[in-house]
Structures are given as C-alpha cells and as structure tokens.
Design a protein around this motif. Structure first.
Motif, PDB file in Angstrom:
ATOM      1  N   VAL A  30       0.842  -1.207   0.000  1.00 46.06           N
ATOM      2  CA  VAL A  30       0.000   0.000   0.000  1.00 46.06           C
ATOM      3  C   VAL A  30       0.872   1.251   0.000  1.00 46.06           C
ATOM      4  CG1 VAL A  30      -1.679   1.339   1.341  1.00 46.06           C
ATOM      5  CG2 VAL A  30      -1.972  -1.133   1.092  1.00 46.06           C
ATOM      6  N   SER A  41      -5.284  -3.705   3.458  1.00 37.04           N
ATOM      7  CA  SER A  41      -5.762  -3.730   2.078  1.00 37.04           C
ATOM      8  C   SER A  41      -7.013  -2.868   1.926  1.00 37.04           C
ATOM      9  CB  SER A  41      -6.045  -5.168   1.664  1.00 37.04           C
ATOM     10  OG  SER A  41      -6.570  -5.215   0.367  1.00 37.04           O
ATOM     11  N   MET A  42      -7.925  -2.995   2.884  1.00 32.83           N
ATOM     12  CA  MET A  42      -9.158  -2.209   2.862  1.00 32.83           C
ATOM     13  C   MET A  42      -8.838  -0.712   2.941  1.00 32.83           C
ATOM     14  SD  MET A  42     -12.389  -2.412   5.516  1.00 32.83           S
ATOM     15  CE  MET A  42     -11.484  -1.768   6.913  1.00 32.83           C
ATOM     16  N   LYS A  51      -7.494   0.785  -0.242  1.00 34.74           N
ATOM     17  CA  LYS A  51      -8.531   1.049  -1.242  1.00 34.74           C
ATOM     18  C   LYS A  51      -9.416   2.229  -0.848  1.00 34.74           C
ATOM     19  CE  LYS A  51      -8.632  -3.720  -2.757  1.00 34.74           C
ATOM     20  NZ  LYS A  51      -9.292  -5.009  -2.651  1.00 34.74           N
ATOM     21  N   ASN A  52      -9.653   2.375   0.464  1.00 33.09           N
ATOM     22  CA  ASN A  52     -10.512   3.449   0.953  1.00 33.09           C
ATOM     23  C   ASN A  52      -9.974   3.927   2.300  1.00 33.09           C
ATOM     24  OD1 ASN A  52     -12.506   5.175   1.820  1.00 33.09           O
ATOM     25  ND2 ASN A  52     -14.193   3.734   1.555  1.00 33.09           N
TER      26      ASN A  52
END
Length: 157
Positions: free
Chosen positions: A37, A118-119, A122-123
């Motif tokens: 990320v 990961s979440m 993405k956001n």
C-alpha cells in the motif's frame, strides 16, 4: 537446580517464545501488506504502521508472564529458590494460556491486520473500522493473559 525450577523456566521460555513468534509472524503479515500500500500511497504510512503494530502486543504479554515467573522463582535477582515439582509444573501450566493463545492470536491478528491494510489502501476513510476489526482479535490474547496471571497468582511459592 531443582526439577521444579526447570519446569518453571521452561514455562517462562514458552510464554515469551511462542507469544513472541505469534507477534513476529503477525507483524510480518501486516508489514508485507503495508509495504504494498505504501509503495502506491506513501501518505498512508501512519495508518499502515498502526495496523501493522497491533499484532505485536502478544509478544509483550508473553514477555510479561515470563518476567513475572522469573521474579517469583528468584531468577531475576540472582537467588533462585528450590521449587517442588508441583510448584514448577503449576508455574509451567500458568504460562501455557498466553504461550498458546499469544501464538495463535498473534498470527490471526496479523491476518486481520493485512486485510484491514488492504481495505484502508482502497478506501483510507475505512482505517478506523479496520483498526477496530483488527483489535477484536486482541480480546483473546487479553483473556489468555488474564488466565495466565490468575493462575500465576494462585501458585504459592
């Protein structure tokens, strides 16, 4: 050195060692996810670091139980006491909840941290939710720590 003392030392070693392994694996899982990320969104480093660090607490809990046992048996301070086999085995048993619980919860908290990382990648607005979900796994490490401490307190030396 008495056999009871050896049992207690093995318990202390397992508490610190297994819980430490759980934390090392968990932090590694989170770190691998965070590296991906951060390579694309370096501004998320702070959030990633918090999520990666969460599985590290199990190692601290195991270390705490190990130190408590070593203090009780006189290993810290240089005057180890002669323990009966029963006392040594009781302290060994007291170390097992955090040893086993810390190993498992550290690994699974690392997996949850990786999913939360990961979440968040993405956001980013979801990072607090990810931290909450990751911290839920911590509950079981805390329960294991509590059981180990209560068992430790109950062992007369």
């Amino acid at each position: 050195m008495t056999t009871g003392l050896v049992y207690a030392l093995i318990g202390a070693a397992l508490a610190a060692g297994l819980a430490g392994v759980g934390s090392a694996v968990g932090v590694s899982l989170g770190g691998k996810a965070a590296a991906g990320v951060i390579s694309e969104k370096p501004e998320l480093f702070g959030r990633m670091l918090i999520l990666q660090a969460l599985p590290g607490t199990q190692g601290i809990y195991g270390f705490l139980v190990a130190v408590l046992i070593m203090v009780k048996i006189g290993m810290i301070g240089g005057n180890p006491i002669a323990l009966t086999n029963e006392q040594g085995l009781a302290l060994f048993a007291a170390a097992l909840p955090i040893a086993i619980g810390g190993l498992a919860s550290g690994i699974y908290q690392g997996k949850m941290a990786a999913a939360s990382i990961s979440m968040t990648g993405k956001n980013p607005a979801m990072s607090a939710r990810g931290m909450t979900m990751t911290a839920m796994v911590e509950t079981y490490a805390i329960l294991a720590l509590l059981v180990s401490v209560l068992m430790y307190i109950a062992v007369p030396v």
